[in-house]
Design a protein around this motif. Sequence first.
Motif, PDB file in Angstrom:
ATOM      1  N   ILE A  79       5.754   3.533 -11.013  1.00 45.44           N
ATOM      2  CA  ILE A  79       5.245   4.431 -12.046  1.00 45.44           C
ATOM      3  C   ILE A  79       4.457   5.537 -11.357  1.00 45.44           C
ATOM      4  CG2 ILE A  79       3.802   4.656 -14.100  1.00 45.44           C
ATOM      5  CD1 ILE A  79       4.268   1.628 -14.533  1.00 45.44           C
ATOM      6  N   CYS A  80       4.796   6.777 -11.641  1.00 47.41           N
ATOM      7  CA  CYS A  80       4.095   7.924 -11.052  1.00 47.41           C
ATOM      8  C   CYS A  80       3.452   8.758 -12.153  1.00 47.41           C
ATOM      9  CB  CYS A  80       5.065   8.805 -10.273  1.00 47.41           C
ATOM     10  SG  CYS A  80       5.827   7.987  -8.877  1.00 47.41           S
ATOM     11  N   ASP A  81       2.150   8.933 -12.070  1.00 41.35           N
ATOM     12  CA  ASP A  81       1.386   9.818 -12.952  1.00 41.35           C
ATOM     13  C   ASP A  81       1.636   9.602 -14.442  1.00 41.35           C
ATOM     14  OD1 ASP A  81      -0.016  10.948 -10.920  1.00 41.35           O
ATOM     15  OD2 ASP A  81       1.316  12.652 -10.699  1.00 41.35           O
ATOM     16  N   ARG A  82       1.872   8.396 -14.839  1.00 39.58           N
ATOM     17  CA  ARG A  82       2.005   8.006 -16.249  1.00 39.58           C
ATOM     18  C   ARG A  82       3.134   8.705 -16.998  1.00 39.58           C
ATOM     19  NH1 ARG A  82      -4.243   7.733 -18.315  1.00 39.58           N
ATOM     20  NH2 ARG A  82      -4.954   6.315 -16.714  1.00 39.58           N
ATOM     21  N   LEU A 119       4.414  -1.813   2.082  1.00 37.28           N
ATOM     22  CA  LEU A 119       3.465  -1.932   0.972  1.00 37.28           C
ATOM     23  C   LEU A 119       2.034  -1.735   1.457  1.00 37.28           C
ATOM     24  CD1 LEU A 119       5.022  -4.959  -0.932  1.00 37.28           C
ATOM     25  CD2 LEU A 119       5.089  -2.542  -1.596  1.00 37.28           C
ATOM     26  N   GLN A 120       1.711  -2.283   2.623  1.00 40.97           N
ATOM     27  CA  GLN A 120       0.369  -2.096   3.186  1.00 40.97           C
ATOM     28  C   GLN A 120       0.093  -0.620   3.451  1.00 40.97           C
ATOM     29  OE1 GLN A 120       0.543  -4.841   6.562  1.00 40.97           O
ATOM     30  NE2 GLN A 120      -1.210  -5.898   5.660  1.00 40.97           N
ATOM     31  N   GLY A 121       1.082   0.073   3.980  1.00 39.57           N
ATOM     32  CA  GLY A 121       0.923   1.506   4.230  1.00 39.57           C
ATOM     33  C   GLY A 121       0.698   2.288   2.954  1.00 39.57           C
ATOM     34  N   LEU A 122       1.442   1.947   1.917  1.00 35.72           N
ATOM     35  CA  LEU A 122       1.252   2.612   0.628  1.00 35.72           C
ATOM     36  C   LEU A 122      -0.152   2.357   0.090  1.00 35.72           C
ATOM     37  CD1 LEU A 122       4.705   1.925  -1.040  1.00 35.72           C
ATOM     38  CD2 LEU A 122       3.769   4.163  -0.407  1.00 35.72           C
ATOM     39  N   ALA A 127       5.695   9.487   0.671  1.00 37.01           N
ATOM     40  CA  ALA A 127       4.795   9.085  -0.408  1.00 37.01           C
ATOM     41  C   ALA A 127       3.347   9.266   0.000  1.00 37.01           C
ATOM     42  CB  ALA A 127       5.057   7.649  -0.825  1.00 37.01           C
ATOM     43  N   GLY A 128       3.052   9.024   1.282  1.00 36.39           N
ATOM     44  CA  GLY A 128       1.688   9.184   1.767  1.00 36.39           C
ATOM     45  C   GLY A 128       1.163  10.593   1.558  1.00 36.39           C
ATOM     46  N   ARG A 129       1.985  11.594   1.862  1.00 40.21           N
ATOM     47  CA  ARG A 129       1.576  12.991   1.643  1.00 40.21           C
ATOM     48  C   ARG A 129       1.313  13.257   0.177  1.00 40.21           C
ATOM     49  NH1 ARG A 129       5.830  15.001   5.195  1.00 40.21           N
ATOM     50  NH2 ARG A 129       7.006  15.217   3.280  1.00 40.21           N
ATOM     51  N   ARG A 130       2.181  12.757  -0.659  1.00 38.60           N
ATOM     52  CA  ARG A 130       2.022  12.985  -2.100  1.00 38.60           C
ATOM     53  C   ARG A 130       0.775  12.294  -2.635  1.00 38.60           C
ATOM     54  NH1 ARG A 130       8.297  12.353  -2.896  1.00 38.60           N
ATOM     55  NH2 ARG A 130       8.870  14.523  -2.658  1.00 38.60           N
TER      56      ARG A 130
END
Length: 69
Positions: A52-55, A30-33, A2-5
């Motif tokens: 939720i990703c990009d609406r 969660l802190q990492g995100l 998720a971090g890369r994205r």
Amino acid sequence: MAGRRLRRGLTIRLLVGKKAARDSRAYARLQGLCRDGAQVRLADRTPGNLLICDRRQATVFHSDAGTNG
């Protein structure tokens, strides 16, 4: 992953039950995100964890850890 994205511009909003955030491993994730740019909100009660990703896409993860505060 998720971090890369997130660094490439993906917007992630995550709604998590407070009970799930009390777990030290989940809290660290969660802190990492958040550090990577995700928007994380805690709720007293949720039917599950909501991502939720990009609406355009939403996913509800149901687990006992994410429900009922």
